[in-house]
Write a protein that holds these residues in place. Structure first.
Motif, PDB file in Angstrom:
ATOM      1  N   VAL A 227     -57.396   1.856   2.201  1.00 16.47           N
ATOM      2  CA  VAL A 227     -56.902   0.772   3.277  1.00 16.47           C
ATOM      3  C   VAL A 227     -55.353   0.859   3.293  1.00 16.47           C
ATOM      4  CG1 VAL A 227     -56.809  -1.702   3.625  1.00 16.47           C
ATOM      5  CG2 VAL A 227     -58.908  -0.680   2.887  1.00 16.47           C
ATOM      6  N   GLN A 228     -54.740   0.841   2.288  1.00 16.75           N
ATOM      7  CA  GLN A 228     -53.277   0.773   2.241  1.00 16.75           C
ATOM      8  C   GLN A 228     -52.651   2.258   2.926  1.00 16.75           C
ATOM      9  OE1 GLN A 228     -50.734  -0.084  -1.005  1.00 16.75           O
ATOM     10  NE2 GLN A 228     -52.478  -0.891  -2.294  1.00 16.75           N
ATOM     11  N   SER A 229     -53.487   3.561   2.576  1.00 14.48           N
ATOM     12  CA  SER A 229     -53.082   4.542   3.204  1.00 14.48           C
ATOM     13  C   SER A 229     -53.150   4.693   4.878  1.00 14.48           C
ATOM     14  CB  SER A 229     -53.901   5.541   2.807  1.00 14.48           C
ATOM     15  OG  SER A 229     -53.664   6.109   1.405  1.00 14.48           O
ATOM     16  N   LEU A 230     -54.404   3.904   5.247  1.00 10.83           N
ATOM     17  CA  LEU A 230     -54.182   3.903   6.655  1.00 10.83           C
ATOM     18  C   LEU A 230     -53.302   2.783   7.364  1.00 10.83           C
ATOM     19  CD1 LEU A 230     -58.303   3.173   6.937  1.00 10.83           C
ATOM     20  CD2 LEU A 230     -56.863   5.109   7.737  1.00 10.83           C
ATOM     21  N   LYS A 231     -52.941   1.817   6.591  1.00  6.86           N
ATOM     22  CA  LYS A 231     -52.140   0.815   7.064  1.00  6.86           C
ATOM     23  C   LYS A 231     -50.676   1.320   7.155  1.00  6.86           C
ATOM     24  CE  LYS A 231     -54.472  -3.442   5.940  1.00  6.86           C
ATOM     25  NZ  LYS A 231     -54.445  -4.727   4.929  1.00  6.86           N
ATOM     26  N   THR A 232     -50.272   2.065   5.916  1.00  6.21           N
ATOM     27  CA  THR A 232     -48.752   2.339   5.628  1.00  6.21           C
ATOM     28  C   THR A 232     -48.385   3.954   5.628  1.00  6.21           C
ATOM     29  OG1 THR A 232     -48.957   2.791   3.161  1.00  6.21           O
ATOM     30  CG2 THR A 232     -48.727   0.492   4.237  1.00  6.21           C
ATOM     31  N   GLY A 233     -49.501   4.793   5.711  1.00  5.01           N
ATOM     32  CA  GLY A 233     -49.320   6.298   5.826  1.00  5.01           C
ATOM     33  C   GLY A 233     -49.153   6.828   4.205  1.00  5.01           C
ATOM     34  N   ARG A 234     -49.288   5.858   3.266  1.00  5.18           N
ATOM     35  CA  ARG A 234     -49.132   6.457   1.883  1.00  5.18           C
ATOM     36  C   ARG A 234     -50.548   7.414   1.601  1.00  5.18           C
ATOM     37  NH1 ARG A 234     -50.093   2.303  -3.124  1.00  5.18           N
ATOM     38  NH2 ARG A 234     -49.309   3.604  -4.849  1.00  5.18           N
ATOM     39  N   PRO A 235     -49.761   8.415   0.885  1.00  5.63           N
ATOM     40  CA  PRO A 235     -50.794   9.363   0.568  1.00  5.63           C
ATOM     41  C   PRO A 235     -51.885   9.161  -0.038  1.00  5.63           C
ATOM     42  CG  PRO A 235     -48.481  10.180   0.426  1.00  5.63           C
ATOM     43  CD  PRO A 235     -48.512   8.863   0.399  1.00  5.63           C
ATOM     44  N   GLU A 236     -53.111   9.747   0.437  1.00  4.74           N
ATOM     45  CA  GLU A 236     -54.570   9.428  -0.211  1.00  4.74           C
ATOM     46  C   GLU A 236     -54.421   9.608  -1.786  1.00  4.74           C
ATOM     47  OE1 GLU A 236     -56.743   7.637   0.807  1.00  4.74           O
ATOM     48  OE2 GLU A 236     -56.856   7.749   3.054  1.00  4.74           O
ATOM     49  N   ALA A 237     -54.894   8.741  -2.710  1.00  4.99           N
ATOM     50  CA  ALA A 237     -55.218   9.045  -4.059  1.00  4.99           C
ATOM     51  C   ALA A 237     -56.028   8.179  -4.511  1.00  4.99           C
ATOM     52  CB  ALA A 237     -53.692   8.999  -4.822  1.00  4.99           C
ATOM     53  N   ARG A 238     -56.652   8.387  -5.673  1.00  7.37           N
ATOM     54  CA  ARG A 238     -57.686   7.448  -6.238  1.00  7.37           C
ATOM     55  C   ARG A 238     -57.339   7.071  -7.682  1.00  7.37           C
ATOM     56  NH1 ARG A 238     -58.402   7.602  -1.565  1.00  7.37           N
ATOM     57  NH2 ARG A 238     -60.174   8.104  -0.403  1.00  7.37           N
ATOM     58  N   ILE A 239     -57.750   5.846  -7.844  1.00  2.82           N
ATOM     59  CA  ILE A 239     -57.451   5.418  -9.466  1.00  2.82           C
ATOM     60  C   ILE A 239     -58.863   5.789 -10.078  1.00  2.82           C
ATOM     61  CG2 ILE A 239     -56.015   3.521  -8.920  1.00  2.82           C
ATOM     62  CD1 ILE A 239     -58.318   1.606  -9.189  1.00  2.82           C
ATOM     63  N   ALA A 240     -58.976   5.520 -11.217  1.00  5.14           N
ATOM     64  CA  ALA A 240     -60.288   5.817 -12.277  1.00  5.14           C
ATOM     65  C   ALA A 240     -60.733   4.716 -13.057  1.00  5.14           C
ATOM     66  CB  ALA A 240     -60.170   7.223 -12.918  1.00  5.14           C
ATOM     67  N   ALA A 241     -61.999   4.644 -13.319  1.00  7.53           N
ATOM     68  CA  ALA A 241     -62.412   3.699 -14.305  1.00  7.53           C
ATOM     69  C   ALA A 241     -63.287   4.707 -15.235  1.00  7.53           C
ATOM     70  CB  ALA A 241     -63.530   2.762 -13.603  1.00  7.53           C
ATOM     71  N   ALA A 242     -63.090   4.355 -16.583  1.00  8.87           N
ATOM     72  CA  ALA A 242     -63.685   5.035 -17.824  1.00  8.87           C
ATOM     73  C   ALA A 242     -64.177   4.117 -18.765  1.00  8.87           C
ATOM     74  CB  ALA A 242     -62.881   6.007 -18.242  1.00  8.87           C
ATOM     75  N   VAL A 243     -65.434   4.345 -19.484  1.00  9.43           N
ATOM     76  CA  VAL A 243     -65.715   3.636 -20.606  1.00  9.43           C
ATOM     77  C   VAL A 243     -66.536   4.512 -21.415  1.00  9.43           C
ATOM     78  CG1 VAL A 243     -67.864   3.133 -19.272  1.00  9.43           C
ATOM     79  CG2 VAL A 243     -66.996   1.486 -21.218  1.00  9.43           C
ATOM     80  N   VAL A 244     -66.454   4.064 -22.660  1.00  9.57           N
ATOM     81  CA  VAL A 244     -67.116   5.068 -23.826  1.00  9.57           C
ATOM     82  C   VAL A 244     -67.554   3.892 -24.917  1.00  9.57           C
ATOM     83  CG1 VAL A 244     -65.023   5.540 -25.070  1.00  9.57           C
ATOM     84  CG2 VAL A 244     -67.146   7.053 -25.227  1.00  9.57           C
ATOM     85  N   LEU A 245     -68.695   4.281 -25.484  1.00 10.99           N
ATOM     86  CA  LEU A 245     -69.330   3.509 -26.549  1.00 10.99           C
ATOM     87  C   LEU A 245     -68.872   4.624 -27.727  1.00 10.99           C
ATOM     88  CD1 LEU A 245     -73.002   2.854 -25.817  1.00 10.99           C
ATOM     89  CD2 LEU A 245     -71.295   1.195 -25.744  1.00 10.99           C
ATOM     90  N   ARG A 246     -68.219   3.593 -28.960  1.00 13.15           N
ATOM     91  CA  ARG A 246     -67.804   4.253 -30.088  1.00 13.15           C
ATOM     92  C   ARG A 246     -68.722   3.933 -31.252  1.00 13.15           C
ATOM     93  NH1 ARG A 246     -64.900   8.363 -28.576  1.00 13.15           N
ATOM     94  NH2 ARG A 246     -62.960   7.686 -27.592  1.00 13.15           N
TER      95      ARG A 246
END
Length: 246
Positions: A227-246
């Motif tokens: 959404v920000q990229s469409l509004k501002t032209g900011r290059p496309e990128a992604r965050i991540a979610a990660a989870v693990v049992l110990r």
């Protein structure tokens, strides 16, 4: 990096949501080596490696039970990702990994049965009630009780930033009406985060077991966003979610 307070103090569970400071996590954007470097650094904070994790690739309401045999899937090549919109595992040391822009990443954890799920709640999977389906799967396959589940929402686009015209009514059903806020005929805010929360409540998860940080990827520059990229032209990128049992 964001860590949900509802899961932060549970021994045997490690999780995090990356932010823009951690760099782009999606192999579809940027250089291959830079993404792998970002992923390695992010996962290192969780005591994980690329080889420990499996990545999901959005597939409507499909759920995949992740085992040790799945480790490494999609972590170094886009085509290797597992087609699913939700992962579930009860195996220690198996990292669940998901890239998102504005969709809701949600972690569901049962501290009594020691089972964890990672959901990619997109508009289509929300329409198909993925959250409810995951809770049902946790009940039927792992004997989890909904009242014991803890849910951590991650950063996601909020209604004020997720705006459509009248065409949205053709994309969703009547059950969405409470989550469509018509600011004007050409501005309809879509609150799909609240819809996911209500699905979990209907499935029996207590309200105080669901934590939502309220982070809006659509407006917060600390997070990547389509959404920000469409509004501002900011290059496309992604965050991540990660989870693990110990």
């Amino acid at each position: 990096m964001y860590v949900s307070p509802i899961l932060a103090n549970h021994d045997g569970l490690v999780h995090a949501y990356s932010d823009a400071g951690d760099g782009n996590m999606d192999l579809r954007f940027g250089t291959h080596e830079s993404v792998l470097e970002n992923r390695r650094a992010f996962l290192d904070h969780l005591g994980l490696s690329l080889e420990d994790c499996a990545q999901q690739r959005g597939m409507e309401d499909k759920i995949h039970i992740v085992t040790r045999d799945d480790r490494g899937a999609g972590m170094q090549a886009v085509n290797g990702s597992i087609e699913a919109n939700a992962f579930i595992t009860n195996q220690k040391g198996v990292g669940l990994f998901l890239c998102v822009a504005d969709c809701l990443p949600a972690i569901i954890y049962d501290p009594t049965k020691r089972v964890v799920a990672l959901l990619h709640a997109a508009r289509e999977s929300t329409k198909r009630h993925l959250a409810t389906t995951v809770v049902d799967r946790l009940k039927s396959e792992f004997n989890c009780e909904p009242q014991n589940l803890l849910v951590a929402f991650g950063p996601a686009v909020r209604a004020k930033s997720y705006v459509f015209d009248q065409g949205i009514y053709k994309l969703v059903g009547k059950d969405w009406e409470p989550y469509l806020h018509e600011v004007s005929p050409s501005q309809i805010q879509v609150d799909y985060v609240s819809y996911n929360r209500d699905q979990l409540l209907a499935a029996g998860v207590p309200a105080d077991h669901i934590h939502d940080p309220g982070i809006d990827t659509g407006s917060d520059p600390n997070y990547f966003s389509h959404v920000q990229s469409l509004k501002t032209g900011r290059p496309e990128a992604r965050i991540a979610a990660a989870v693990v049992l110990r």
